[in-house]
Design a protein around this motif. Structure first.
Motif: not given
Ligand SMILES: C[S@@+](CC[C@H](N)C(=O)[O-])C[C@H]1O[C@@H](n2cnc3c(N)ncnc32)[C@H](O)[C@@H]1O
Length: 213
Positions: A10, A56, A80, A15, A76-77, A119-121, A101-104, A125, A22
Motif C-alpha cells: 500500500r 505512527g 514508524m 510512510w 503499516l510502516s 487518529l489521522s488515518i 500490520a495494515a488495518i486491512e 485508507l 514525522y
Molecule cells: C498521519 S500518520 C498518523 C499517525 C498517528 N496516528 C498520529 O496521529 O500521529 C498516518 C499513519 O498511518 C499509517 N498507515 C497508513 N495507511 C495505513 C493502513 N492501511 N493501515 C495501518 N496503518 C496505516 C502510516 O504508516 C502512518 O504511520
C-alpha cells in the motif's frame, strides 16, 4: 514487535520514508491535541483493552497507556513502529504492544476490544467504510471508536484531482477526499452512535467518539 504478514505495500514506502521527519514534527495545534486526549481519557478505565491502527510513532498510545490495561498498537510502516518501540522503551512503558500490520490485513483475536483508536488515518485508507466495519466487529458490545480525521473536501476539494498523481509519483500516500458529514454518516452506517463530535475550526480534523450499538 509482531508481524501479521502483509499483502503488498500500500503506502508503506511513503510512510517509511516520512517516519524520521514525522517523529520530529511538533504537534500542529497543542490545545486541540490536549483536548482530544482529555476527551479520550474521560472514557478510559484501568481494565480496558485498546486497539490502535495507524499508530505512527506511538505518541498517543504512550500518553494513554497508564490509564488502561493494554494497548495493541499497529501500523503499516516498520520505520514508524521502530521509532514507537524505542520511545516506549525509553519511557519504560510495558503495556503497549506494537505490531506491523495494515488495518486491512489485521486478523483480530477472539476477545473484543473496549476501544479502537484511529487518529489521522481514516482519510488515508482506500476503503474507510470497510475499516469502520472491521472496527465495529473488533469491539465488544458498547465499545468505543475514537477517531480524528481531516476532511479535505471541505477546504481542499482539488486534492481529489491531484492525489492520484501525487501517489503515482510517490509524493503522497493514498488520500481520500470527503466531508465531515460524509464521515459521520459512514460511522453511523457501520453501526455506531456518535457520542461526541468536535472540530476546532473548519480546516482542522474532526474528532469523533462513537459507541458500538
Ligand atoms: C498521519 S500518520 C498518523 C499517525 C498517528 N496516528 C498520529 O496521529 O500521529 C498516518 C499513519 O498511518 C499509517 N498507515 C497508513 N495507511 C495505513 C493502513 N492501511 N493501515 C495501518 N496503518 C496505516 C502510516 O504508516 C502512518 O504511520
Amino acid at each position: 514487535m509482531t508481524d501479521q504478514g502483509m499483502s503488498p505495500p500500500r503506502s508503506s514506502r511513503f510512510w517509511d520514508r516520512m517516519a524520521p521527519r514525522y517523529s520530529r514534527l511538533p504537534i500542529a495545534d497543542e490545545a486541540a491535541y490536549r483536548r482530544k486526549l482529555d476527551i479520550t481519557q474521560s472514557y478510559l478505565r484501568p481494565d480496558m483493552d485498546v486497539f490502535e491502527f495507524g499508530c505512527g510513532t506511538g505518541s498517543t498510545a504512550l500518553v494513554h497507556a497508564p490509564f488502561v490495561r493494554h494497548i495493541q498498537a499497529t501500523d503499516l510502516s516498520q520505520a514508524m513502529l521502530k521509532i514507537a518501540q524505542d520511545k516506549a522503551a525509553a519511557a519504560g512503558v510495558t503495556n503497549v504492544s506494537f505490531s506491523h500490520a495494515a488495518i486491512e490485513d489485521w486478523i483480530p483475536g477472539d476477545t473484543g476490544y473496549d476501544m479502537v483508536l484511529g487518529l489521522s488515518i481514516l482519510h488515508l485508507l482506500e476503503d474507510k467504510e470497510a475499516a469502520l466495519a472491521k472496527c465495529h466487529r473488533m469491539l465488544k458490545p458498547g465499545g468505543l471508536l475514537v477517531s480524528s480525521t481531516v476532511c479535505l473536501k471541505e477546504t481542499m476539494p482539488y486534492f481529489k484531482l491531484i492525489a492520484p498523481l501525487g501517489k503515482a509519483l510517490g509524493l503522497m500516500p493514498t488520500l481520500r477526499v470527503f466531508t465531515c458529514d460524509e464521515l459521520a454518516r459512514n460511522i453511523m452506517a457501520a453501526g455506531f452512535g456518535i457520542e461526541h463530535r468536535w472540530q476546532p475550526t473548519r480546516s482542522k480534523a474532526v474528532f469523533i467518539v462513537a459507541r458500538k450499538i
